[in-house]
Design a protein around this motif. Structure first.
Motif, PDB file in Angstrom:
ATOM      1  N   LEU A  59       0.825  -1.192   0.000  1.00  0.00           N
ATOM      2  CA  LEU A  59       0.000   0.000   0.000  1.00  0.00           C
ATOM      3  C   LEU A  59       0.869   1.256   0.000  1.00  0.00           C
ATOM      4  CD1 LEU A  59      -2.678  -1.087   2.638  1.00  0.00           C
ATOM      5  CD2 LEU A  59      -2.931  -1.025   0.141  1.00  0.00           C
ATOM      6  N   PRO A  60       0.276   2.428  -0.321  1.00  0.00           N
ATOM      7  CA  PRO A  60       1.042   3.670  -0.271  1.00  0.00           C
ATOM      8  C   PRO A  60       1.651   3.891   1.113  1.00  0.00           C
ATOM      9  CG  PRO A  60      -1.060   4.035  -1.369  1.00  0.00           C
ATOM     10  CD  PRO A  60      -1.110   2.645  -0.813  1.00  0.00           C
ATOM     11  N   GLY A  61       2.917   4.223   1.147  1.00  0.00           N
ATOM     12  CA  GLY A  61       3.582   4.464   2.421  1.00  0.00           C
ATOM     13  C   GLY A  61       4.039   3.219   3.140  1.00  0.00           C
ATOM     14  N   ALA A  62       3.877   2.050   2.528  1.00  0.00           N
ATOM     15  CA  ALA A  62       4.250   0.799   3.193  1.00  0.00           C
ATOM     16  C   ALA A  62       5.760   0.609   3.278  1.00  0.00           C
ATOM     17  CB  ALA A  62       3.618  -0.392   2.469  1.00  0.00           C
ATOM     18  N   GLY A  63       6.507   1.298   2.415  1.00  0.00           N
ATOM     19  CA  GLY A  63       7.964   1.182   2.440  1.00  0.00           C
ATOM     20  C   GLY A  63       8.551   0.542   1.195  1.00  0.00           C
TER      21      GLY A  63
END
Length: 394
Positions: free
Chosen positions: A74-78
């Motif tokens: 997901l967005p921002g998951a790394g």
């Protein structure tokens, strides 16, 4: 050797310490040279499901154990951070050459082929063409091929020769980021080029290719390693808070005491990005009792207000300032409007995270809105039936 935090808003973190809280779920289909029976297919599915549940790997373990794969999250998951760690590791590997390309900055493939007198339909399946295409975006991100100067063309040709030699010597690493950010018409082409490179990498080879993206349906990942970035658990959120607040600080002790009881934190703080937002939110508000407003604030932060500015490096404030301003806005909400705001926020949260069916609700009928608001007024505000009817009529 360091990586920025929120586009440089906060001090950079040492690259080697950046993956303490990152785990990856491995999903690797088994290859078979014979056609399986229906029974063996079922057994393989059961075996794969068990395999998926058991295999948890750190970014470092993926780097040392695999030379190719798709990294979804997901967005921002790394995802981008994982690729940067891989690049960092490549630089620390003797004579290895990394190439990093962002899909949104790749040139249109057919136009790129035209400047080289290549047939696009053939070039999609040609290894050397695929390598040169990603190299181009590494050297000249976002620049149209026809805009290159004579000196840039010479430098590009020399670099192309170098990566072909590096590939032959088994010391080339290609990292491609953000397939979901490429123009829709380009995604299948880019995915196909990735698969072309992957097919030419065998177990034990020193060449590498990894693609990071949000989950996509642009192509079939079968027969290639697929890694899904896992959500953070509560222990990892607490570790991140300890790093951010400071070890043994009063603020961290307060957070550590409150957060295990807050279901909303478990739901929202699933990625390093959203976890950091929750941590800063608590620093400013010092409580989670306005939990649905918090959820709303985080969504607005991510989707509407600041995230693109942060990625572009144009956001010059701190997150504390953002939430302090947000707190002022919340304090100015009219009392009557506040009840409706909270009711709608709670309904939205429940539809996304606690739906009665198997999937989040996207369309909410007016009858559901009315029922939810009635329940809110009765349970949360202690309203009588006549008062509830009056509120709804408003």
């Amino acid at each position: 050797n360091t990586i920025k935090v929120f586009g440089g808003i906060y001090p950079a973190i040492d690259m080697e310490k950046n993956f303490i809280n990152l785990r990856i779920e491995e999903n690797i289909p088994e290859e078979s040279s014979r056609k399986p029976s229906e029974r063996s297919k079922r057994l393989e599915v059961m075996e794969l499901e068990s395999h998926k549940q058991e295999e948890k790997r750190t970014a470092k373990e993926v780097w040392t154990g695999f030379n190719k794969g798709f990294i979804y999250g997901l967005p921002g998951a790394g995802k981008t951070t994982i690729l940067r760690y891989f690049i960092h590791s490549t630089f620390n590997t003797k004579k290895s050459l990394p190439v990093y390309s962002e899909c949104k900055l790749l040139p249109e493939f057919d136009s790129w082929c035209l400047t080289r007198s290549l047939n696009p339909d053939e070039a999609r399946y040609d290894l050397k063409s695929a390598l040169k295409y990603f190299l181009y975006a590494f050297l000249f991100p976002g620049k149209e091929p026809e805009a290159l100067s004579a000196d840039e063309i010479v430098a590009l040709q020399e670099a192309e020769e170098e990566i072909i030699v590096s590939w032959a010597d088994s010391r080339l690493a290609v990292y491609v980021d953000g397939l979901d950010e490429a123009p829709p018409a380009q995604r299948k082409i880019i995915f196909g080029l990735i698969k072309t490179i992957m097919k030419n990498i065998k177990p034990g080879d020193k060449n590498r290719i990894f693609l990071a993206s949000r989950p996509t349906i642009e192509g079939d990942t079968a027969q290639e390693p697929l890694f899904n970035v896992e959500s953070l658990d509560m222990e990892q959120v607490r570790n991140l808070a300890e790093t951010f607040y400071g070890e043994n600080t009063d603020l961290y002790k307060e957070f550590d005491k409150v957060v295990p009881q807050e279901e909303v934190v478990k739901k929202v703080a699933g990625t390093p990005l959203t976890a950091l937002l929750v941590i800063v939110y608590y620093q400013v508000f010092r409580k989670f009792d306005t939990r649905y407003r918090m959820y709303d604030l985080l969504l607005k932060f991510l989707l509407l207000t600041i995230w693109q500015k942060i990625k572009a490096g144009s956001f010059k404030r701190t997150l504390e300032d953002f939430f302090i301003d947000a707190r002022k806005e919340l304090s100015e909400i009219d009392k009557d409007a506040a009840s409706q705001y909270d009711a709608l926020s709670q309904l939205s949260y429940e539809c996304l995270y606690e739906p009665t069916g198997n999937a989040p609700l996207r369309n909410i009928p007016s009858s559901t809105l009315k029922t939810s608001f009635q329940s809110w007024l009765e349970k949360e505000k202690g309203k009588r039936p006549d008062q509830i009817e009056s509120e709804i009529n408003k």
